[in-house]
Design a protein around this motif. Structure first.
Motif, short mmCIF file in Angstrom:
data_model
loop_
_atom_site.label_atom_id
_atom_site.label_comp_id
_atom_site.label_asym_id
_atom_site.label_seq_id
_atom_site.Cartn_x
_atom_site.Cartn_y
_atom_site.Cartn_z
N ILE A 285 0.84 -1.19 0.00
CA ILE A 285 0.00 0.00 0.00
C ILE A 285 0.87 1.23 0.00
CG2 ILE A 285 -1.52 1.40 1.42
CD1 ILE A 285 -3.19 -0.82 1.93
N VAL A 286 1.84 1.24 0.88
CA VAL A 286 2.70 2.40 0.97
C VAL A 286 3.41 2.65 -0.36
CG1 VAL A 286 4.77 3.34 2.07
CG2 VAL A 286 3.08 2.17 3.44
N LEU A 287 3.95 1.61 -0.92
CA LEU A 287 4.69 1.77 -2.17
C LEU A 287 3.78 2.22 -3.30
CD1 LEU A 287 7.06 -1.30 -2.02
CD2 LEU A 287 7.65 1.09 -1.73
N ARG A 299 0.55 16.39 -1.63
CA ARG A 299 1.57 17.09 -0.83
C ARG A 299 1.55 16.69 0.63
NH1 ARG A 299 1.81 23.01 -3.60
NH2 ARG A 299 0.14 22.29 -4.95
N GLU A 300 1.17 17.68 1.48
CA GLU A 300 1.25 17.37 2.91
C GLU A 300 0.29 16.26 3.30
OE1 GLU A 300 2.08 21.33 1.73
OE2 GLU A 300 0.04 20.64 2.14
N GLN A 301 -0.80 16.14 2.53
CA GLN A 301 -1.78 15.13 2.94
C GLN A 301 -1.40 13.72 2.53
OE1 GLN A 301 -3.40 18.13 1.74
NE2 GLN A 301 -3.56 18.63 3.92
N LEU A 302 -0.28 13.60 1.84
CA LEU A 302 0.09 12.27 1.35
C LEU A 302 0.23 11.29 2.50
CD1 LEU A 302 0.73 10.60 -1.12
CD2 LEU A 302 3.13 11.17 -0.84
N ALA A 303 0.82 11.82 3.58
CA ALA A 303 1.02 10.94 4.74
C ALA A 303 -0.32 10.47 5.28
CB ALA A 303 1.80 11.68 5.82
N THR A 304 -1.27 11.42 5.35
CA THR A 304 -2.60 11.05 5.85
C THR A 304 -3.27 10.05 4.93
OG1 THR A 304 -2.71 13.39 6.36
CG2 THR A 304 -4.65 12.07 6.91
N LEU A 305 -3.10 10.27 3.64
CA LEU A 305 -3.73 9.36 2.67
C LEU A 305 -3.20 7.95 2.85
CD1 LEU A 305 -5.32 8.84 -0.02
CD2 LEU A 305 -3.18 9.30 -1.18
N SER A 307 -1.77 6.75 5.43
CA SER A 307 -2.20 6.25 6.73
C SER A 307 -3.64 5.73 6.69
CB SER A 307 -2.03 7.37 7.75
OG SER A 307 -2.69 7.06 8.92
N ASN A 308 -4.50 6.47 6.01
CA ASN A 308 -5.90 6.02 5.91
C ASN A 308 -6.02 4.72 5.16
OD1 ASN A 308 -6.80 8.19 7.30
ND2 ASN A 308 -7.39 9.38 5.50
N ASN A 309 -5.26 4.62 4.09
CA ASN A 309 -5.33 3.39 3.31
C ASN A 309 -4.84 2.20 4.11
OD1 ASN A 309 -6.46 4.60 1.17
ND2 ASN A 309 -4.62 4.71 -0.07
N ILE A 310 -3.83 2.47 4.94
CA ILE A 310 -3.34 1.37 5.77
C ILE A 310 -4.42 0.96 6.77
CG2 ILE A 310 -1.65 0.73 7.52
CD1 ILE A 310 0.40 2.33 6.06
N SER A 311 -5.16 1.95 7.29
CA SER A 311 -6.21 1.59 8.24
C SER A 311 -7.28 0.73 7.59
CB SER A 311 -6.88 2.85 8.78
OG SER A 311 -5.93 3.67 9.39
N LYS A 312 -7.55 1.00 6.32
CA LYS A 312 -8.58 0.21 5.64
C LYS A 312 -8.16 -1.24 5.57
CE LYS A 312 -10.28 3.76 2.55
NZ LYS A 312 -10.22 4.19 1.15
#
Lengths: 344, 462
Positions: A285-287, A299-305, A307-312
């Protein structure tokens, strides 16, 4: 003439590589089909599932790029007898253009068995030592997740493309084409000695096959594949020998019977596999999310994105965890009912 | 014998489900008729709040839409009083389809969200009796079904699976065989004969059910004829006393007033002898001893409501809480909303053993589409979402609310075509079936033994 077994063992000792050896007589025959010139040895753990089509794509050879290799190539390039495909064959100069793909699972194993240029013996050593040897002959070990199936497209270049050898080896004896085989043929040969019976399966595979070495507890599987553009020589390493190396023969035969049924459930409660799977899924997912275009878009929200995908991923991971828990509990339950209480 | 309700519109009984004149089931009418309650948004929000996680997709989409006493269960839960879950399956065939999975998927969610134990009943005795299976075959089917149920992801440290043949009644169960049941049934038929003089229009099915109910719960051993007669006498008196001429029993199972007890021919109903007992915690002394006030919550399809109404009536007299119910609508067949899925028609359902190719084929060829007959008409008028099966199935299995809403809007307006909706459905179903298959592969016979072992569950409430 290639190195002999004795010479190889001597070389290993020089490098102070620790290994243990087992003697056994073995005869294996191999059949394969070949069209061309670039060669790969793929060394995989017994349980690893290797899809030739996927590998072929990842190497940048297109979907049908990899197929079985003929025995002539074995003899000529690797200079090993039949049924003796081994990473050690790269010690020979004739094999300088052969690319080696190693299962990254080797790294987590304590030791792996390989043939030291002769198939009447296997030696066990761990991945670090294998690396040591490979480095000494000027080869860089390439550990690959053989089961991964990343999408290869115009935006995602084949991730193993760098492993394609630059020069093609030339075969002195050209091999005539054979009709492509549908499905696989298995020839079973087994050999016994006191401690380690070795069973070999030779498969002739169609290039569309995904193969998964089918093993009982003590197998070595050799598969040769070839195709239009490249040849793949494969040797699958049997790990179970490592764990049973010092057991007396009667114990090992009972293990053979029960391991068939038990082995499947054991893998579901295997801590290493469990964690590996979680990490693999998370990594993929991260890759897949951290890319050039996403970096710009979010941009800055990439980390949040990410992170959210990992939560799913949570739901899927919980399912895997439940399987793990249920399997472990079942093992305990079974042990409990067979438990012999202490006599008072 | 025909089973019709007073109004001729739709028929919903445990044995037959048919909509009004080929339309769809009117669930509001059903709720009114049965007398249960709607599961409204406030309850759903309350569940989310109490469990600290988003409510299950089946709650959000109204799949589980009705209940009895669920709010009481939640009240008790808030006070720190837990409950246990009870659900089950009649193992009639090896093949499970997605419709069968629905209650189990929801039950798993309830187990995880509320952290409560679960008992799962496999009514192999019922199927044995009515489908003429041998006891061994029935038990084998039960175990095969158990594997699929376990694959839904239940927690072994909180779940007890039992089959009627193995578990119920102790000594009675262990010597249980088909003859035993047919003897009993013949015996009861004789009892019926004796009671033809009863004035109240008690239908044979209802009386049978009551007798069986108390037969199992009563501590009096019912092996001898004498004691059976005694039990039956009690039941008959009880019913007469409670209901007199106005026997409620008539309405529940859909029998009309004319059917009278003199009819000795056995009513063609699938009465589960032991449906009531698991609703009471005393049936599981190895789990719930001393916890007679433990509540029971039963997730089931709404057509099972009649069975549990009887149990709910009896419970207070035995000193137990009435079991609460949380009820689902029917999972529609692939060919459309004409009723329930049927295990006898393989193309009416997606089975957990279907391959990706099968799923693709079934959805493309058999899933009833609400789209228009031509692309021009479709773009003009949009799809009929009320009858479209792919959209309905997505309503069950597509977790993402936003995406579903998008599909419904676009498809309803005609901007999205049936093919696209079907394609998305195929993806979702394939993933689901794949996950199930993988989990199923991990279930061994030992694991089934572990789930079915009569053992304490020390962590069942934590």
């Amino acid at each position: 003439m290639g190195l002999t077994k004795e010479q190889l063992l001597a070389r290993l000792q020089e490098l102070q590589i620790v290994f243990s050896q087992y003697e056994h007589p073995v005869v294996l025959t191999v059949e394969a089909q070949d069209k061309k010139q670039r060669f790969y040895i793929v060394s995989a753990l017994a349980e690893t599932k290797v899809d030739l089509k996927v590998l072929s794509q990842r190497l940048g050879l297109g979907k049908g790029g990899l197929r079985m290799a003929p025995e002539e190539a074995l003899a000529e390039i690797l200079q090993v007898p039949l049924g003796c495909v081994t990473p050690f064959a790269l010690v020979n100069d004739s094999a300088r253009n052969v690319s080696l793909l190693l299962d990254q699972g080797f790294k987590s194993q304590e030791c792996c068995f390989f043939h030291p240029l002769s198939n009447d013996m296997s030696i066990a050593l761990n991945a670090r030592d294998l690396d040591k040897f490979l480095n000494s002959i000027g080869k860089t070990p390439a550990y690959v997740d053989l089961e991964a199936n990343p999408t290869v497209g115009k935006d995602q270049p084949p991730d193993l493309a760098n492993l394609v050898p630059s020069d093609a080896a030339v075969l002195a004896v050209p091999v005539e084409k054979q009709g492509s085989s549908q499905g696989s043929e298995k020839i079973h040969i087994s050999v016994n000695n006191q401690q380690n019976a070795v069973t070999g399966y030779i498969c002739r595979m169609h290039h569309n096959d995904t193969f998964r070495p089918k093993l009982s507890s003590r197998n070595l599987l050799f598969v040769h594949c070839c195709d239009g553009q490249s040849m793949v020589l494969m040797c699958i390493v049997d790990l179970s020998l490592a764990s049973k190396a010092v057991k007396p023969s009667n114990a090992s035969s009972t293990k053979e019977k029960s391991s068939g049924a038990a082995s499947s459930s054991i893998s579901y409660a295997d801590t290493d596999k469990f964690v590996e799977e979680i990490l693999e899924k998370t990594k993929s997912i991260v890759l897949s999310e951290i890319k050039e275009e996403n970096a710009e878009k979010y941009r800055e929200q990439l980390a949040t994105l990410v992170s959210n995908n990992i939560s799913k991923l949570g739901v899927e991971l919980k399912n895997i965890a439940t399987i793990f828990k249920n399997t472990a509990y079942t093992e305990g339950f079974k042990a409990g009912i067979h438990h012999q209480p202490k006599r008072t | 014998m025909e089973q019709k309700t007073q109004e001729e519109d739709q028929i919903v009984t445990p044995w037959e489900v048919a909509a009004e004149k080929g339309g769809k089931i009117d669930y509001d009418k059903l709720i009114d008729k049965f007398g249960c309650q709607r599961l409204d948004q406030s309850l759903i929000d309350r569940v989310a709040r109490l469990t600290g996680r988003p409510p299950h997709v089946f709650l959000r989409r109204g799949v589980f839409f009705a209940h009895r006493d669920f709010s009481d269960v939640l009240d008790a839960y808030e006070r720190g009083e837990k409950f246990y879950l009870y659900t089950g399956r009649g193992p009639s065939s090896e093949a499970l389809h997605l419709g069968h999975l629905v209650p189990f998927m929801f039950t798993k969610y309830l187990q995880d969200a509320f952290k409560v134990p679960l008992v799962i009943q496999l009514t192999d005795d019922e199927k044995c009796m009515w489908k003429n299976l041998t006891v061994e075959e029935s038990q084998r089917l039960a175990r095969e079904n158990a594997k699929d149920i376990i694959a839904c992801g239940f927690d072994v440290s909180r779940t007890f699976i039992f089959s009627d043949f193995d578990y119920v009644g102790g000594t009675e169960a262990s010597t249980c065989n088909l003859d035993y049941f047919s003897d009993v049934s013949i015996y009861f038929q004789e009892i019926f004969k004796m009671h033809t003089t009863i004035k109240c229009d008690m239908d044979p099915a209802g009386l049978w059910f009551c007798m069986v109910l108390l037969f199992e719960i009563s501590p009096v051993s019912c092996h001898t004829c004498a004691s059976s007669a005694f039990t039956v006498e009690i039941i008959v008196q009880f019913l007469l006393q409670e209901h007199g001429q106005d026997c409620k029993v008539v309405g529940i199972f859909g029998f009309s007033g004319e059917d009278h007890i003199g009819k000795v021919s056995f009513p063609p109903v699938q009465v589960d002898m032991l449906l009531a007992a698991p609703s009471f915690p005393s049936s599981f002394p190895h789990l719930f001893s001393g916890k007679d006030s433990l509540r029971c919550l039963i997730p089931c399809a709404i057509d099972q409501d009649p069975y549990f109404r009887m149990t709910r009536d009896v419970a207070p007299r035995l000193g137990y809480h009435k079991p609460a119910l949380i009820e689902s609508s029917f999972f529609p067949a692939l060919q459309g909303e004409t009723g329930k899925m049927s295990a006898s028609d393989p193309n009416s359902a997606i089975y957990v053993t279907d391959s990706a190719k099968d799923i693709k084929n079934k959805v493309n060829r058999y899933a009833f589409s609400g789209g228009q007959d031509s692309i021009e008409n479709h773009r003009k008028y949009g799809a009929n979402l009320e009858v479209d099966i792919p959209v309905k199935y997505l309503g069950f299995f597509l977790d993402d609310d936003a995406e579903l809403e998008h599909i419904r809007t676009e498809y309803g307006a005609g901007r999205m075509l049936t093919g696209e909706v079907k394609k998305r459905l195929i993806e979702v179903l394939t993933e689901l079936v794949e996950r199930h298959r993988r989990a199923r592969a991990a279930v061994t016979d030992e694991m089934v033994d572990a789930f079915m072992a009569v053992r304490p569950l020390p962590n069942m409430f934590s």
